[in-house]
Design a protein around this motif. Sequence first.
Motif, PDB file in Angstrom:
ATOM      1  N   LEU A  33      51.383  31.932  58.310  1.00  0.00           N
ATOM      2  CA  LEU A  33      51.274  31.162  58.189  1.00  0.00           C
ATOM      3  C   LEU A  33      49.516  31.970  58.264  1.00  0.00           C
ATOM      4  CD1 LEU A  33      52.433  29.208  61.102  1.00  0.00           C
ATOM      5  CD2 LEU A  33      52.709  28.685  58.663  1.00  0.00           C
ATOM      6  N   ILE A  34      48.535  32.824  57.607  1.00  0.00           N
ATOM      7  CA  ILE A  34      47.872  33.294  57.803  1.00  0.00           C
ATOM      8  C   ILE A  34      47.502  32.974  55.940  1.00  0.00           C
ATOM      9  CG2 ILE A  34      45.112  34.223  58.149  1.00  0.00           C
ATOM     10  CD1 ILE A  34      46.313  34.099  60.977  1.00  0.00           C
ATOM     11  N   LEU A  35      47.919  34.218  55.933  1.00  0.00           N
ATOM     12  CA  LEU A  35      48.140  34.183  54.298  1.00  0.00           C
ATOM     13  C   LEU A  35      49.025  33.422  53.691  1.00  0.00           C
ATOM     14  CD1 LEU A  35      49.835  37.977  54.866  1.00  0.00           C
ATOM     15  CD2 LEU A  35      47.688  37.257  55.118  1.00  0.00           C
ATOM     16  N   LEU A  36      49.834  32.786  53.779  1.00  0.00           N
ATOM     17  CA  LEU A  36      50.821  31.944  52.577  1.00  0.00           C
ATOM     18  C   LEU A  36      49.652  30.815  51.899  1.00  0.00           C
ATOM     19  CD1 LEU A  36      53.851  30.902  51.910  1.00  0.00           C
ATOM     20  CD2 LEU A  36      53.533  29.810  53.571  1.00  0.00           C
ATOM     21  N   PRO A  37      48.363  29.966  52.479  1.00  0.00           N
ATOM     22  CA  PRO A  37      47.743  29.203  51.922  1.00  0.00           C
ATOM     23  C   PRO A  37      47.005  30.406  50.739  1.00  0.00           C
ATOM     24  CG  PRO A  37      47.563  28.695  54.297  1.00  0.00           C
ATOM     25  CD  PRO A  37      48.421  30.335  53.912  1.00  0.00           C
ATOM     26  N   PHE A  38      47.134  31.445  50.978  1.00  0.00           N
ATOM     27  CA  PHE A  38      46.040  31.561  49.451  1.00  0.00           C
ATOM     28  C   PHE A  38      46.907  32.160  48.826  1.00  0.00           C
ATOM     29  CE2 PHE A  38      43.334  33.262  53.738  1.00  0.00           C
ATOM     30  CZ  PHE A  38      42.415  33.424  53.076  1.00  0.00           C
ATOM     31  N   VAL A  39      48.110  32.219  49.035  1.00  0.00           N
ATOM     32  CA  VAL A  39      48.509  32.596  47.694  1.00  0.00           C
ATOM     33  C   VAL A  39      48.854  30.299  47.190  1.00  0.00           C
ATOM     34  CG1 VAL A  39      51.555  33.098  47.540  1.00  0.00           C
ATOM     35  CG2 VAL A  39      50.166  34.399  48.924  1.00  0.00           C
ATOM     36  N   LEU A  40      49.862  29.639  47.826  1.00  0.00           N
ATOM     37  CA  LEU A  40      49.982  28.309  47.113  1.00  0.00           C
ATOM     38  C   LEU A  40      48.756  27.604  46.630  1.00  0.00           C
ATOM     39  CD1 LEU A  40      51.912  27.445  50.139  1.00  0.00           C
ATOM     40  CD2 LEU A  40      52.709  28.436  48.196  1.00  0.00           C
ATOM     41  N   LEU A  41      47.446  28.725  47.772  1.00  0.00           N
ATOM     42  CA  LEU A  41      45.742  27.674  46.527  1.00  0.00           C
ATOM     43  C   LEU A  41      45.378  28.387  45.847  1.00  0.00           C
ATOM     44  CD1 LEU A  41      45.248  26.102  50.103  1.00  0.00           C
ATOM     45  CD2 LEU A  41      46.112  25.047  47.791  1.00  0.00           C
ATOM     46  N   PHE A  42      45.931  29.535  45.154  1.00  0.00           N
ATOM     47  CA  PHE A  42      45.457  30.044  43.701  1.00  0.00           C
ATOM     48  C   PHE A  42      44.257  29.858  43.197  1.00  0.00           C
ATOM     49  CE2 PHE A  42      46.533  33.441  40.124  1.00  0.00           C
ATOM     50  CZ  PHE A  42      45.241  33.234  40.083  1.00  0.00           C
ATOM     51  N   SER A  43      44.890  28.640  41.975  1.00  0.00           N
ATOM     52  CA  SER A  43      44.390  28.359  41.188  1.00  0.00           C
ATOM     53  C   SER A  43      43.331  27.127  41.894  1.00  0.00           C
ATOM     54  CB  SER A  43      45.168  27.266  40.574  1.00  0.00           C
ATOM     55  OG  SER A  43      46.294  27.959  40.047  1.00  0.00           O
TER      56      SER A  43
END
Length: 395
Positions: A73-83
Amino acid sequence: VSSAASDVYKRQEQHRPTSINKLFKLTGFIPFILVIFLNAFVDLGHKILIQNTVFKIYDGQTQIILTAIVNGLILLPFVLLFSPAGYLSDKHRKPLVMKVSAAVAVGLTLLITLSYYLGWFQFSFAMTFLLAVQSAIYSPAKYGYIKELTGKEQLATANAVVQAVTIVAILFGIFAFSVLFERGLAGVSYENEPQILQAIAPLGWILVICAALEWMFAMRLPARKAAAAEQRFDVKRYSKGHYLRDNINTILANRTIWLSIVGLSVFWGISQVVLATFPAFAKETLDESNTVVIQGILACSGLGIIVGSLLAGQSSKHHIETGLIPLGALGIVVALFFLPQLDSHTLLIMDFLLLGICGGMFIVPLNALIQFHARDDKLGTVLAGNNWVQNVVML
């Protein structure tokens, strides 16, 4: 590649001397460091409280899975919000992005504190995701601002200080929240997660106060001109993955940047596995159930990263000392080889210290190389891309 990059750095900066003392005399550097400390402390504090709650209630495979979900849950936003994160960092002034993110953190910590008092474990669990969304947007602005604030000639030293301060915040958070967690449960009879949360609910106010202080210090950051203020964000292109493709091509275009990102991703991917599995390993192999002891052993790697980061900064006064990269990598291999074979608290502490020292020597020059070689108008995108690749590997 790293040798050539170091030579370029030396030629361009003409061996201008730098020191940590000079950094702290720069206008805005102390508030910036305090913002970094408090941001890491708040993010880590909530995560530790949730992980320790899971540790108290569950065992074995279930515990490992739930811990992995928290980390996911902590890592996923860094993947989804890259752009979007890279766009915001390049489009707007980086201090503005940090100020807004800090204000959002105040609201999130108030919600988290409310969930503690009401015993809403699932809600508290899910709030790790929203805190991570805030961090994902904040991160490219934070690391990009280092270059704006200190200039290229002090990049390696500034990165060493930032890395050390971040790890100090993590270490302090691990110890402080684990000790307060155990103290809150002293003499308390509990059978489920809500009862634990309600017993430690006052700790939520520490998160709120720290988030408020972070926002206050963020308001004191000096503004710089946005590097790409004319940029526009197209939601349709984002939804179709066009931004992702273009941004990945941006980081692939520079071999030094790409190889540095690969190196950082491997290190943090390994670290994530160790963090997720060590508590269960310690509980079964060492028969250790005290969260303070387990988090303390893990914290030794953070202490090592501080030492390794400062060593790297000291070695990089006049250039980015890329010779530390293979040396650090070799030390990481040695530490990992011995880790699963040890069954002594003392030996594990020494091994985690070695892992951290070598890790610090490894990651500081790689971070500096990325910031040095990225174009100013693409710095936010490159740093967001760095986050994206690292978090995909960690997931």
